[in-house]
Design an enzyme around this catalytic site. Structure first.
Site, PDB file in Angstrom:
ATOM      1  N   ASN A  80      -8.459  50.023   7.628  1.00 30.09           N
ATOM      2  CA  ASN A  80      -7.442  49.264   6.902  1.00 30.09           C
ATOM      3  C   ASN A  80      -6.747  48.244   7.801  1.00 30.09           C
ATOM      4  OD1 ASN A  80      -6.985  49.309   4.160  1.00 30.09           O
ATOM      5  ND2 ASN A  80      -5.887  51.252   4.172  1.00 30.09           N
ATOM      6  N   HIS A 132      -1.021  39.586  12.904  1.00 33.52           N
ATOM      7  CA  HIS A 132       0.184  39.872  13.680  1.00 33.52           C
ATOM      8  C   HIS A 132      -0.127  39.623  15.148  1.00 33.52           C
ATOM      9  CE1 HIS A 132       1.312  42.829  10.280  1.00 33.52           C
ATOM     10  NE2 HIS A 132       2.080  41.773  10.173  1.00 33.52           N
ATOM     11  N   GLU A 174       7.997  40.482  10.037  1.00 32.66           N
ATOM     12  CA  GLU A 174       6.988  41.540  10.100  1.00 32.66           C
ATOM     13  C   GLU A 174       7.293  42.579  11.176  1.00 32.66           C
ATOM     14  OE1 GLU A 174       3.853  41.548   8.086  1.00 32.66           O
ATOM     15  OE2 GLU A 174       5.134  40.247   6.877  1.00 32.66           O
ATOM     16  N   CYS A 177      -0.382  49.515  15.894  1.00 33.02           N
ATOM     17  CA  CYS A 177       0.176  49.423  14.539  1.00 33.02           C
ATOM     18  C   CYS A 177       0.908  50.692  14.146  1.00 33.02           C
ATOM     19  CB  CYS A 177      -0.934  49.161  13.523  1.00 33.02           C
ATOM     20  SG  CYS A 177      -1.559  47.476  13.494  1.00 33.02           S
TER      21      CYS A 177
END
Length: 446
Positions: free
Chosen positions: A364, A249, A174, A370
């Site tokens: 979201n 995450h 990721e 991010c």
């Protein structure tokens, strides 16, 4: 050698919508099927970039990917002209059209893992695009990511842009959302810290409600690929219970910068062993680790997930003090807001907190951290980066006008079936590559 950390933020794409595609991401699921505002989303992200650039931080921009992905839809068996492909997918498999239309590449913390030249065996900056194989809508990103990074960081004498790892669950990767780097100075050798959710070939605790997306094996492979020193590479497992609470995450529960780790007390399995390993490894390089651990009694995991306190950017100012960039949701949570006030008033390394409105991205599940990919560059490396991607007054004005010209201010899930959206997006992206000087980046341009 003198070096600085640059942040490359993803520009939100024209198809930004709320399709609820990310199981394990509480915000994504909570806002499924609500209307989105792509224009506002793009402007919110762009304003953050500009304000940080105005504060003296090196700030670049990464372009959106082409969406909807006609390549994916054709691979799934839909045929005909582009408009026919979209119409068939909308009727027969709307969930696949939603996956093909996601603007999730905006969250560039998942674009790649980056190791600076001070850490790598060949003295180049290394990039490994993340395969993101746990989610279909993200698994289609890595080839375009590789192409974009190779266009911006084109000097192969200074930069190595790899392919993604094979897209198998054993190597689920990721990207930088599960990676950080500790150092005394950005240009000095550092300690690279990889956090994983599970191991494919080792027994250990795993979450039971939501999936662990990052594997130990993927983290180790990236470190080996980048030529990192074993003694300066630390692996830690994220607590399974926080993954089950919505921490999909590690950057939702911890953030690091230079010699500082800012994290929740429940972030890691066997946290003291993690702190000890980081302390020893960083100490061998002549630096001392500062751990700012937030206790559950001050900020619960639920508050951390709801506010995205740890999905913040931790940046070093010119005076050496650290700035924490947080979303406005942190000020809307009483416990988190009180903690931030106490943090800034204390004697620790974090003395400044800046709040940004990133509501469209936050709905979201994407906060300040991010939206950015960190790349440490020395002076020569920075000079080798494509020049038109650096945010300043001129580029900000061009991008702001570009958004006004091309973006819709409302997009519902039903609007994804509109074939005009594809043409609008392609027209916008074609113009964007000219603004950024990136050449023929997209399939439709080739």
């Amino acid at each position: 050698m003198n070096a600085k950390e640059a942040n490359f933020d993803g520009l939100v794409g024209p198809t930004h919508n709320y399709a609820g595609l990310s199981f394990g991401n509480v915000a994504s699921l909570s806002n499924e099927k609500s209307d989105a505002n792509p224009k506002a989303a793009a402007k919110q992200g762009l304003r953050k970039m500009k304000q940080l650039a105005d504060l003296g931080f090196a700030q670049g921009v990464l372009p959106p990917q082409e969406r909807p992905s006609l390549r994916l839809l054709r691979e799934l068996g839909f045929s005909g002209k582009d408009a026919d492909v979209i119409a068939k997918a909308a009727k027969q498999a709307p969930e696949m059209l939603a996956a093909a239309s996601s603007a999730s590449a905006m969250w560039t913390a998942n674009a790649a893992t980056v190791s600076p030249s001070a850490d790598t065996s060949d003295g180049r900056v290394h990039f490994t695009p993340a395969n993101l194989c746990s989610k279909l809508h993200r698994a289609i990103e890595h080839e375009s990511t590789r192409r974009t990074l190779a266009a911006i960081f084109a000097d192969e004498a200074r930069f190595a842009v790899h392919d993604a790892l094979p897209g198998t669950p054993a190597l689920g990767d990721e990207g930088a959302a599960n990676h950080t780097r500790f150092c005394s100075e950005y240009g000095a050798p550092g300690v690279e810290f990889f956090v994983y959710g599970r191991a494919e070939y080792r027994r250990g605790p795993e979450p039971t409600r939501f999936p662990a997306r990052q594997t130990f094996e993927a983290s180790r492979a990236v470190a080996q690929r980048h030529g990192l020193r074993e003694e300066a590479t630390i692996y830690a497992q994220q607590s399974p219970d926080v993954i089950d609470a919505g921490v999909f995450h590690n950057d939702v529960i911890a953030v690091g910068n230079r010699d500082t780790l800012f994290c929740h007390e429940r972030a890691f399995v066997d946290k003291q062993a993690v702190y000890d390993a980081l302390t020893a490894s960083l100490g061998a390089l002549g630096a001392r680790l500062n751990v700012i651990e937030v206790p559950e009694r001050a900020v619960s995991v639920a508050d951390a997930v709801g506010s995205y306190l740890f999905n913040s950017q931790l940046l070093t100012r010119e005076d050496g003090r650290q700035l924490l960039v947080v979303p406005q949701e942190c000020r809307e949570n009483a416990n988190v807001s009180a903690y931030l006030d106490a943090l800034a008033a204390g004697n620790g390394p974090i003395r400044d907190v800046r709040v940004f409105d990133l509501r469209e991205s936050m709905k979201n599940g994407g906060g300040p951290a991010c939206l950015r990919l960190r790349v440490v560059l020395n002076d020569a490396e920075r000079a080798a980066v494509k020049p038109n991607v650096w945010i300043g007054d001129a580029l900000f004005a061009s991008l702001d006008a570009w958004i006004d010209k091309h973006y819709r201010d409302r997009l519902s899930p039903a609007d994804l079936a509109d074939p005009a959206l594809l043409e609008e997006s392609r027209t916008a992206l074609d113009e964007l590559t000219q603004i950024l000087g990136l050449g023929s980046l997209y399939d439709f341009q080739r």
